[in-house]
Design a protein around this motif. Structure first.
Motif, PDB file in Angstrom:
ATOM      1  N   HIS A 106       0.835  -1.208   0.000  1.00 34.46           N
ATOM      2  CA  HIS A 106       0.000   0.000   0.000  1.00 34.46           C
ATOM      3  C   HIS A 106       0.871   1.259   0.000  1.00 34.46           C
ATOM      4  N   ARG A 107       1.883   1.268   0.848  1.00 36.69           N
ATOM      5  CA  ARG A 107       2.761   2.449   0.959  1.00 36.69           C
ATOM      6  C   ARG A 107       3.595   2.658  -0.306  1.00 36.69           C
ATOM      7  N   ASN A 121      -2.749  11.318  -2.082  1.00 39.51           N
ATOM      8  CA  ASN A 121      -2.125  10.696  -0.928  1.00 39.51           C
ATOM      9  C   ASN A 121      -3.084   9.612  -0.453  1.00 39.51           C
ATOM     10  N   ILE A 122      -2.796   8.358  -0.790  1.00 39.69           N
ATOM     11  CA  ILE A 122      -3.744   7.287  -0.488  1.00 39.69           C
ATOM     12  C   ILE A 122      -3.785   6.958   0.997  1.00 39.69           C
ATOM     13  N   VAL A 123      -2.825   7.452   1.759  1.00 40.38           N
ATOM     14  CA  VAL A 123      -2.807   7.212   3.194  1.00 40.38           C
ATOM     15  C   VAL A 123      -3.701   8.213   3.929  1.00 40.38           C
ATOM     16  N   LEU A 135      -7.480  -2.438   3.747  1.00 44.67           N
ATOM     17  CA  LEU A 135      -6.176  -2.783   4.317  1.00 44.67           C
ATOM     18  C   LEU A 135      -6.293  -3.006   5.817  1.00 44.67           C
ATOM     19  N   GLU A 136      -6.977  -2.126   6.491  1.00 42.82           N
ATOM     20  CA  GLU A 136      -7.163  -2.238   7.940  1.00 42.82           C
ATOM     21  C   GLU A 136      -7.878  -3.544   8.303  1.00 42.82           C
ATOM     22  N   ALA A 137      -8.943  -3.870   7.562  1.00 39.68           N
ATOM     23  CA  ALA A 137      -9.724  -5.077   7.853  1.00 39.68           C
ATOM     24  C   ALA A 137      -8.922  -6.354   7.605  1.00 39.68           C
ATOM     25  N   ILE A 138      -8.200  -6.401   6.497  1.00 41.63           N
ATOM     26  CA  ILE A 138      -7.435  -7.612   6.202  1.00 41.63           C
ATOM     27  C   ILE A 138      -6.254  -7.761   7.162  1.00 41.63           C
ATOM     28  N   ARG A 139      -5.663  -6.648   7.565  1.00 43.05           N
ATOM     29  CA  ARG A 139      -4.589  -6.714   8.567  1.00 43.05           C
ATOM     30  C   ARG A 139      -5.128  -7.303   9.872  1.00 43.05           C
ATOM     31  N   LYS A 140      -6.297  -6.823  10.287  1.00 47.06           N
ATOM     32  CA  LYS A 140      -6.929  -7.312  11.518  1.00 47.06           C
ATOM     33  C   LYS A 140      -7.228  -8.817  11.414  1.00 47.06           C
ATOM     34  N   GLU A 141      -7.786  -9.212  10.279  1.00 50.75           N
ATOM     35  CA  GLU A 141      -8.106 -10.622  10.058  1.00 50.75           C
ATOM     36  C   GLU A 141      -6.845 -11.486  10.109  1.00 50.75           C
TER      37      GLU A 141
END
Length: 147
Positions: A106-107, A121-123, A135-141
């Motif tokens: 992502h970065r 700025n995608i962040v 990204l947040e959801a898949i990281r958590k999963e």
């Protein structure tokens, strides 16, 4: 001191020339000079990694019949494509990547855009909220199942 939205606050280098016995400051650096200077200060490994990961994203775009360059895609469309890309990422053996690896993908896209004069700025931009949430959801999963 000057301010440019792409470069922040910076000082210019001046030369003094004399015109009819009065010194006049002459700016000897321009934006191209600053960009060239900044490029020389980037980590070689970061540049290589960014190029490699962006190349993989471009390959994903082609596989999904997106013929337009990512730099010309409207933000809402690019946001959906980035989210889809993040969801599709897996190792060659089919196993999921570590959460931090997905963040690095992502970065890399986020670094690529301003390096190519795209102001996105995608962040941080609200137009890219969906891909950040993916990204947040898949990281958590992954943290719950893999680690």
């Amino acid at each position: 001191m000057l301010f440019d939205e792409n470069f922040g606050t910076f000082e210019l280098e001046y030369s003094m020339i004399t015109l009819e016995s009065s010194p006049v400051p002459l700016v000897t650096k321009n934006i191209k000079d600053f960009k060239a200077y900044i490029e020389t200060k980037k980590s070689v490994t970061t540049v290589q990694k960014t190029n490699s990961l962006v190349s993989k994203f471009n390959h994903f775009l082609l596989e999904n019949n997106v013929k337009q360059d990512m730099l010309t895609l409207p933000p809402p469309e690019l946001d959906v494509l980035i989210g889809s890309y993040i969801l599709s990422l897996e190792k060659d053996n089919g196993e999921p990547y570590e959460p931090d690896t997905l963040t690095s993908y992502h970065r890399a896209i986020d670094r690529h855009l301003p390096d190519n004069d795209d102001p996105s700025n995608i962040v941080q931009d609200v137009e890219f909220r969906t891909s950040r949430k993916v990204l947040e959801a898949i990281r958590k999963e992954l943290k719950q199942t893999v680690l």
